[in-house]
Enzyme design. Structure first.
Site, PDB file in Angstrom:
ATOM      1  N   ASP A 165       0.820  -1.211   0.000  1.00 46.48           N
ATOM      2  CA  ASP A 165       0.000   0.000   0.000  1.00 46.48           C
ATOM      3  C   ASP A 165       0.858   1.268   0.000  1.00 46.48           C
ATOM      4  O   ASP A 165       2.090   1.219  -0.047  1.00 46.48           O
ATOM      5  CB  ASP A 165      -0.961  -0.060   1.205  1.00 46.48           C
ATOM      6  CG  ASP A 165      -2.327   0.512   0.890  1.00 46.48           C
ATOM      7  OD1 ASP A 165      -2.432   1.316  -0.051  1.00 46.48           O
ATOM      8  OD2 ASP A 165      -3.303   0.169   1.598  1.00 46.48           O
ATOM      9  N   ASP A 217     -10.145   3.063  -3.699  1.00 44.89           N
ATOM     10  CA  ASP A 217     -10.854   1.910  -3.118  1.00 44.89           C
ATOM     11  C   ASP A 217     -12.274   1.758  -3.652  1.00 44.89           C
ATOM     12  O   ASP A 217     -13.015   2.728  -3.792  1.00 44.89           O
ATOM     13  CB  ASP A 217     -10.947   2.072  -1.596  1.00 44.89           C
ATOM     14  CG  ASP A 217      -9.600   1.975  -0.921  1.00 44.89           C
ATOM     15  OD1 ASP A 217      -8.575   2.137  -1.605  1.00 44.89           O
ATOM     16  OD2 ASP A 217      -9.575   1.759   0.312  1.00 44.89           O
TER      17      ASP A 217
HETATM   18  C1  GLA Z   1      -6.076   1.308   1.421  1.00 51.01           C
HETATM   19  C2  GLA Z   1      -6.228   0.284   0.317  1.00 51.01           C
HETATM   20  C3  GLA Z   1      -7.334  -0.692   0.659  1.00 51.01           C
HETATM   21  C4  GLA Z   1      -7.041  -1.358   1.989  1.00 51.01           C
HETATM   22  C5  GLA Z   1      -6.823  -0.315   3.065  1.00 51.01           C
HETATM   23  C6  GLA Z   1      -6.328  -0.917   4.348  1.00 51.01           C
HETATM   24  O1  GLA Z   1      -7.206   2.123   1.498  1.00 51.01           O
HETATM   25  O2  GLA Z   1      -6.493   0.908  -0.912  1.00 51.01           O
HETATM   26  O3  GLA Z   1      -7.494  -1.653  -0.356  1.00 51.01           O
HETATM   27  O4  GLA Z   1      -5.912  -2.167   1.852  1.00 51.01           O
HETATM   28  O5  GLA Z   1      -5.864   0.649   2.648  1.00 51.01           O
HETATM   29  O6  GLA Z   1      -6.032   0.042   5.303  1.00 51.01           O
END
Ligand code: GLA
Length: 615
Positions: A165, A217
């Site tokens: 991430d 997301d």
């Molecule tokens: C980010 C990522 C998500 C998830 C969250 C976890 O938002 O894009 O897919 O992994 O972090 O904290």
């Protein structure tokens, strides 16, 4: 007359061969040659994950048939780790929720025949720790500056997949940070799929990772007005990058929302349809311990999975959108074409696709993936689709038997690439081959190829394609057309590791040369990459003839023969040395449109959707 005129040594053969070998051609680490499938904890459980629950998920993935259907990865997302590292600076498990440790959890997952995925972050803290700074002050959960150590730690736990991430990180060091982890994984001693989660695509990603999130997301809505992206918005975003996908390199439009609250049944089905046609990684993120039959059937649809996992690795894309009535296509390895029909309206609409628009002549059989039914032979399909509904179809393209190929004769003066002979009716030369040895010498599709039914081993080397593994008594035939009666200089590019290799040429059954010795490679044994041009003077009469190249001595490889007006054969070393860049550059198959028809471009060559080469 016989002399060596040009010396074509390929000093860097090993390097080039490594790059073009079939297994290496498609991906930086040769992993994820089809889109990864599995389960991820985030959308369903968010930060609330623990050992017992993950073990139960593993059990459910097996007992429900998900594992057997291909959902192999069980991936932990954020918050598996303790806030602080151990005394050696290593990442470690949350002591309460994962008290047995990550190695034990990995062992459990592996014992079920699944693969173990984990989550990390290129910054100082993971997203959950960063977004909840009050709970995680001083968290050391990010891997920045500790990539090597963390990659080795993951490997020691048996990790097979890393989602990496982008939180609490420096916006100016994206490429540097992701590259550091990519390298660290390669050096970790374990095969680990690398999944970048940076919420956008950048050109450097395919070189260092297997997949990358193309969008922010996903959330449980078709169109979102909140901070997250809705399923349709993501489909639209992800489509822009369709040309980047290829085996080992996938656009990641994020996890499924199927099985969670928020989407209608039709919308959930459409997420499956579209993830399938877009060759997207399919990561379930629902509580598979308690699945409804409806949802389970969506996950387990065999045809949907087969289209997604097709080894050609082309990401399907939208070819038309008329008032939200959309047609998407994805060519498949067999020559079949997957078609998705999508209704992006909030009312029922009829979506149509005429196959002539896809470059298909006449009728083809159509298989409907969701209805699990063969719809028979057709020239078009039309489906009445509810709001946000979709259909997923396979157009079954039966190979059309081709007429026996009578290729155009090679012109003399001119050059004959020895590999240019008839493959199942597709080829430029009108050539036959006699094999003493019908063995496939390990040449496979991609970097090199064995032409089935011919016994001929065609290899892609740094300098282009050659015909390899030729031994005494074997011959290749070409139809040639001599422009004018006269004496020509024949120059052949040949290689052998042996000192007793030779060949001769005949025209219409009459020898036109003596046996011509093939020079032994200067570095001797096992070196078939040291090409030399050998010349002979030959008399030819005007008109069409059959030229036969017969191997008379020990093993040899041959690249081409040229016939030039006497004494005019120029050394081709300069041309040949210019080739390696192109050879290394194995490109992703691309779909393009000419008029109304669709074609695939692969490695610089164009094919129609049935896989036949076109000009
Ligand atoms: C980010 C990522 C998500 C998830 C969250 C976890 O938002 O894009 O897919 O992994 O972090 O904290």
């Amino acid at each position: 007359m016989l002399q060596i005129v040009g010396k074509i040594s390929v000093a860097t053969t090993l390097v080039f061969f490594g790059l073009t070998a079939p297994a290496m051609a498609q991906s930086y680490n040769n992993l994820a040659l089809t889109p990864p499938m599995g389960w991820n904890s985030w959308n369903v459980f968010h930060e609330n994950i623990n050992e017992k629950q993950i073990q139960q998920i593993a059990d459910a993935m097996v007992s429900s048939g998900l594992k057997d259907a291909g959902y192999i990865y069980l991936n932990l997302d954020d918050n598996w780790m303790a806030k602080h590292r151990d005394a050696n600076g290593k990442l470690t498990h949350d002591p309460d929720r994962f008290s047995s440790g990550m190695k034990a959890l990995g062992d459990y997952i592996h014992s079920k025949g699944l693969k173990f995925g984990i989550y990390g972050d290129r910054g100082t803290r993971t997203c959950h720790h960063y977004n909840n700074s009050d709970q995680f002050p001083g968290s050391e959960s990010g891997s920045n500056g500790r990539e090597d150590l963390d990659a080795k730690t993951f490997a020691s736990w048996g990790v097979d997949y890393l989602k990496y991430d982008n939180c609490e990180s420096n916006p100016n060091t994206q490429e540097k940070d992701y590259t550091a982890m990519s390298k660290a994984l390669l050096n970790s001693g374990r095969d680990i799929v690398f999944s970048i989660c940076m919420w956008e695509y950048k050109e450097w990603m395919p070189k260092i990772a297997n997949l990358w999130r193309t969008t922010f997301d996903i959330g449980p809505a078709w169109i979102s007005t909140s901070w997250y992206r809705g399923v349709y918005q993501i489909i639209d975003d992800n489509n822009k990058y369709w040309q980047n996908a290829k085996p080992g390199n996938w656009n990641d439009p994020d996890m499924l929302e199927v099985g969670n609250n928020g989407l209608s049944y039709e919308e959930q089905k459409s997420q499956m349809t579209m993830w399938s046609i877009m060759a997207a990684p399919i990561m379930i993120s629902s509580d598979v311990r308690n699945m409804s039959n409806e949802v389970k059937e969506l996950y387990l649809n065999k045809e949907m999975i087969a289209i997604n996992q097709d080894s050609l690795g082309v990401q399907g894309h939208r070819i038309s959108d008329v008032d939200g009535k959309q047609v998407w296509t994805k060519p498949l390895r067999s020559g079949d074409i997957a078609v998705a029909l999508l209704n992006n309206n909030s009312s029922t609409q009829t979506v149509e696709c005429t196959f002539a628009d896809l470059g298909i002549e006449g009728e083809v059989e159509v298989y409907d993936a969701w209805q699990k039914e063969n719809l028979g032979a057709r020239t078009s399909v039309s489906a009445e689709l509810p709001a946000h509904g979709s259909a997923l179809l396979r157009l079954i393209i039966k190979p059309v038997p081709r007429k026996p190929f009578k290729g155009k004769a090679f012109a003399i003066p001119g050059k004959i690439e020895m590999e240019d002979f008839d493959i199942n009716g597709v080829g430029r030369g009108n050539t036959t081959y006699n094999e003493n040895d019908s063995e496939d010498h390990g040449a496979t599709e991609g970097g090199s190829s064995y032409r089935p039914g011919t016994g001929v081993d065609i290899y892609k080397k740094a300098t282009g394609y050659i015909v390899g593994y030729n031994q005494a008594g074997e011959w290749l035939e070409y139809s040639v057309k001599v422009a004018k009666t006269g004496t020509y200089t024949m120059s052949a590019a040949v290689a052998s590791a042996n000192s007793t290799s030779s060949f001769k040429l005949s025209i219409d059954g009459e020898d036109i040369t003596e046996e011509i010795a093939v020079p032994q490679a200067s570095s001797g044994e096992n070196n078939y990459d040291d090409y030399n041009e050998v010349e002979a003077s030959v008399s030819l009469t005007e008109g069409e003839h059959i030229l036969r190249f017969t191997v008379t001595g020990d093993w040899m490889d041959i690249d081409y023969i040229k016939f030039c007006t006497e004494g005019q054969c120029e050394a081709t070393s300069a041309i040949r040395q210019a080739t390696p860049a192109a050879v290394q550059n194995i490109t992703a198959p691309r779909l393009f449109k000419k008029g109304n028809a669709l074609f695939i471009e692969k490695n610089g060559k164009r094919f129609d959707l049935t896989g036949h080469r076109i000009k």
